[in-house]
Scaffold this active site. Structure first.
Site, PDB file in Angstrom:
ATOM      1  N   TYR A   1      45.174 -76.768  33.712  1.00 48.64           N
ATOM      2  CA  TYR A   1      43.792 -77.095  33.149  1.00 48.64           C
ATOM      3  C   TYR A   1      43.563 -76.872  31.517  1.00 48.64           C
ATOM      4  O   TYR A   1      43.024 -77.646  31.070  1.00 48.64           O
ATOM      5  CB  TYR A   1      42.970 -75.749  33.893  1.00 48.64           C
ATOM      6  CG  TYR A   1      41.475 -75.629  33.173  1.00 48.64           C
ATOM      7  CD1 TYR A   1      40.659 -76.649  33.570  1.00 48.64           C
ATOM      8  CD2 TYR A   1      41.241 -74.546  32.432  1.00 48.64           C
ATOM      9  CE1 TYR A   1      39.414 -76.507  33.175  1.00 48.64           C
ATOM     10  CE2 TYR A   1      39.904 -74.572  31.891  1.00 48.64           C
ATOM     11  CZ  TYR A   1      38.884 -75.491  32.227  1.00 48.64           C
ATOM     12  OH  TYR A   1      37.635 -75.496  31.524  1.00 48.64           O
TER      13      TYR A   1
ATOM     14  N   SER B   1      37.305 -76.290  25.980  1.00 48.01           N
ATOM     15  CA  SER B   1      37.505 -74.880  26.371  1.00 48.01           C
ATOM     16  C   SER B   1      38.338 -73.938  25.437  1.00 48.01           C
ATOM     17  O   SER B   1      39.130 -74.620  24.536  1.00 48.01           O
ATOM     18  CB  SER B   1      38.502 -74.973  27.394  1.00 48.01           C
ATOM     19  OG  SER B   1      38.572 -73.608  28.102  1.00 48.01           O
TER      20      SER B   1
END
Ligand code: NJP
Length: 223
Positions: free
Chosen positions: A147, A135
């Protein structure tokens, strides 16, 4: 001969878009995720080039069984895309929910480890290609993100695997997208990256000449 790819998190979003592109390019595709119903619907759409492999990445035996069953059907695996992941907006401070933290560690970190461990014997046999969905949040520091921290793991691990996999002529690519319009979010994001953009990046890495290791692809929406 027909190339083969197993994709985790194939039931929606980026994984499903990559499966569609793979079938379009003539690959055999193994679709791994928990929702059997969604996988069956995708197989219905994609035809006999696709195989539903229901399972859970947090369970090593489940991932291994799926790889083995795919191999017995298609003969071997050229590429594995460890894409399953979950994102919750859990704050990283004391306000964070421990169950959400645990779930992200299980899916985004352990799930990737189990997928890689189960994939590696098959990839070794074919000098294969491993892809991981990281990501942009695994490349930059942002607020409130356990996250993001789980995705920093994916980038670190994938970079190290690029080195380790050279031993057998294998390659590893980590894809780092910014915001992508998928069921990851409750609301549609028509201005952001589309899942097909990530699928194209996956095939950019897969189609690169064997002399060329595409170790990382960073994609951001222009908006
Ligand atoms: O989201 P979504 P994306 N075992 O929710 C599966 C990363 N990413 O395509 O199990 C096995 O449509 C789940 O299937 P099911 C993100 O972190 C996204 O956007 O049936 N599979 C579904 O197929 C993730 O790593 C953005 O519920 C499990 C899939 O994972 C990847 O992109 C930005 C599972 C999730 O699909 C794909 O996410 C970014 C389990 N335990 C990175 N748990 C973004 N969308 O903006 C979940 O930087 N799945």
């Amino acid at each position: 001969s027909t190339k083969t790819i197993l994709i985790t998190g194939a039931s929606s979003g980026i994984g499903a878009a990559t499966a569609r592109l793979a079938v379009e390019k003539g690959w055999q595709v193994g679709l791994f995720a928990r929702s059997e119903e969604k996988l069956n619907a995708l197989v219905e759409e994609l035809g006999d080039k696709a195989t539903a492999l229901p399972g859970d990445v947090t369970d090593f035996d489940s991932v291994k069984a799926a790889m083995d069953s795919f191999v017995s059907k298609v003969g071997g695996i050229d590429a594995v895309y460890a894409n399953a992941g979950t994102g919750l907006s859990a704050p990283g401070t004391d306000a964070g929910d421990p169950d959400e933290w645990e779930n992200m560690v299980n899916v985004n970190i352990l799930g990737v480890l189990w997928t890689v461990k189960a994939a590696m014997p098959h990839l070794k046999a074919r000098k294969g290609h491993l892809l991981l969905t990281g990501s942009a949040a695994g490349r930059r520091h942002i607020a409130g993100s356990v996250y993001g921290a789980s995705k920093w793991f994916v980038h670190g691990y994938g970079g190290n695997l690029s080195e380790e996999m050279k031993e057998f002529g294998g390659r590893c690519t980590v894809i780092a997208p910014g915001m992508v319009d998928t069921p990851f979010f409750d609301e549609p994001k028509p201005d952001k990256l589309q899942p097909e953009d990530i699928a194209n990046a996956v095939f950019h890495a897969l189609d690169a000449d064997p002399r060329c290791a595409v170790n990382e692809i960073f994609l951001m929406p222009t908006q």
